[in-house]
Write a protein that holds these residues in place. Structure first.
Motif, PDB file in Angstrom:
ATOM      1  N   GLY A  36       0.783  -1.228   0.000  1.00 50.72           N
ATOM      2  CA  GLY A  36       0.000   0.000   0.000  1.00 50.72           C
ATOM      3  C   GLY A  36       0.812   1.274   0.000  1.00 50.72           C
ATOM      4  N   GLN A 148      -8.985   9.388   4.941  1.00 50.53           N
ATOM      5  CA  GLN A 148      -8.153   8.950   3.830  1.00 50.53           C
ATOM      6  C   GLN A 148      -8.958   9.035   2.539  1.00 50.53           C
ATOM      7  OE1 GLN A 148      -6.184   5.237   4.525  1.00 50.53           O
ATOM      8  NE2 GLN A 148      -4.770   5.495   2.825  1.00 50.53           N
ATOM      9  N   SER A 151      -6.001   7.810  -3.832  1.00 52.95           N
ATOM     10  CA  SER A 151      -4.818   8.446  -4.401  1.00 52.95           C
ATOM     11  C   SER A 151      -4.588   7.975  -5.822  1.00 52.95           C
ATOM     12  CB  SER A 151      -3.586   8.137  -3.546  1.00 52.95           C
ATOM     13  OG  SER A 151      -2.413   8.666  -4.134  1.00 52.95           O
ATOM     14  N   PRO A 157      -0.240   7.141  -0.220  1.00 54.63           N
ATOM     15  CA  PRO A 157      -1.538   7.258   0.460  1.00 54.63           C
ATOM     16  C   PRO A 157      -1.832   8.723   0.774  1.00 54.63           C
ATOM     17  CG  PRO A 157      -0.116   5.624   1.535  1.00 54.63           C
ATOM     18  CD  PRO A 157       0.736   6.364   0.564  1.00 54.63           C
TER      19      PRO A 157
END
Length: 312
Positions: A36, A148, A151, A157
């Protein structure tokens, strides 16, 4: 006047290239994608030990006492390797945030109205305002207004804040920090632009069509030649701005480097053909990072305003 790199500068650049090739080669980069795009704390500390973050601190404060030209060379190498993490903010925060210079702390950058990369794993935040910069430590727990967001770059992130992050400590030279961050972002774009040239040329020499390497076809030659011209023009602008540290030249460097990174990645995709769009190819990662970085620190519209103001 000699504008060539010195032997020490070449050695510094080569040392960083070798370090990143050994510690963040393609296999590690692909592993980071699976994770990630988080910050590799072990590599972060290794960068700190190599002086990446403390490069411009005085020797009396544990740094190398070097300047912007040397920092540009290191960030150019980081851009080549698609190294993830808030490198620029941590570099700028060295000496102001405990542990940043040594690579023990990760510092994210937060600008009003823009998402912040790697905010969820940051130990501190560098908050950039119109006229000042603040350091907020610790960064956790994040405010309830933090969320969050998706992206474009799978190695970056993103978080968005709709409320204040904290009071923090005012840092000296706020506007100057923004300009230095802009130049280092331009250096990363330059490194990416140079790397996609290498990828395009390598593929054009290996891939054959109609019994000949596609690099022998005039259309492909023109694409590669245009990529080189864009990268070298951006290189001249970035290196010159590193020497002069002039606000207008920094804006020009960012504008040219953004164009070189984005357009070179797109042309590299064209050279690769259909396979360039696949997940297995690395070309699309350079394009996504270039797109994301072009909207950070100083956008094209803001850079054009700086240049226009200088003409008045």
């Amino acid at each position: 006047m000699d504008f060539q790199l010195s032997d020490d500068q070449r050695a510094l650049r080569q040392g960083m290239r070798e370090l990143l090739a050994g510690r963040f080669g393609r296999d590690r980069m692909r592993a980071a994608l699976d994770d990630g795009g988080g910050v590799d704390r072990a590599l972060w500390r290794e960068l700190g030990e190599a002086g990446f973050f403390a490069l411009r601190l005085p020797e009396s404060r544990g740094g190398a006492g070097l300047g912007l030209p040397e920092a540009v060379l290191l960030f150019e190498e980081a851009g080549r390797s698609l190294l993830p993490g808030p490198l620029i903010a941590t570099h700028l925060a060295a000496g102001a945030v405990k542990g940043a210079a040594e690579g023990e702390a990760v510092v994210a950058v937060l600008e009003e109205g823009r998402p912040a990369g790697h905010l969820g794993e940051a130990d501190g935040v560098l908050v950039l305002g119109p006229e000042e910069a603040r350091s907020v430590v610790p960064a956790h727990p994040l405010p309830a207004t933090a969320r969050q967001v998706r992206s474009l770059d799978p190695l970056t992130p993103l978080w968005r804040l709709t409320g204040p992050v904290g009071a923090g400590e005012i840092l000296p030279g706020g506007p100057r920090l923004r300009e230095e961050g802009t130049l280092l972002a331009a250096a990363e774009q330059l490194g990416s632009a140079a790397r996609t040239i290498e990828m395009a040329v390598q593929h054009a020499g290996a891939r054959e069509q109609f019994g000949s390497p596609i690099g022998s076809f005039q259309a492909v030659k023109h694409l590669c030649a245009e990529m080189l011209v864009r990268a070298e023009l951006a290189r001249s602008a970035v290196y010159a701005a590193a020497v002069t540290a002039d606000r207008t030249e920094i804006a020009s460097a960012k504008l040219l480097a953004d164009e070189a990174a984005v357009r070179n990645a797109r042309d590299c995709l064209q050279v690769h053909g259909g396979m360039g769009f696949t997940w297995e190819a690395d070309v699309h990662l350079h394009l996504k990072r270039a797109w994301l970085r072009s909207g950070q620190w100083l956008t094209a519209a803001a850079a054009e305003e700086v240049l226009a103001a200088d003409l008045r």
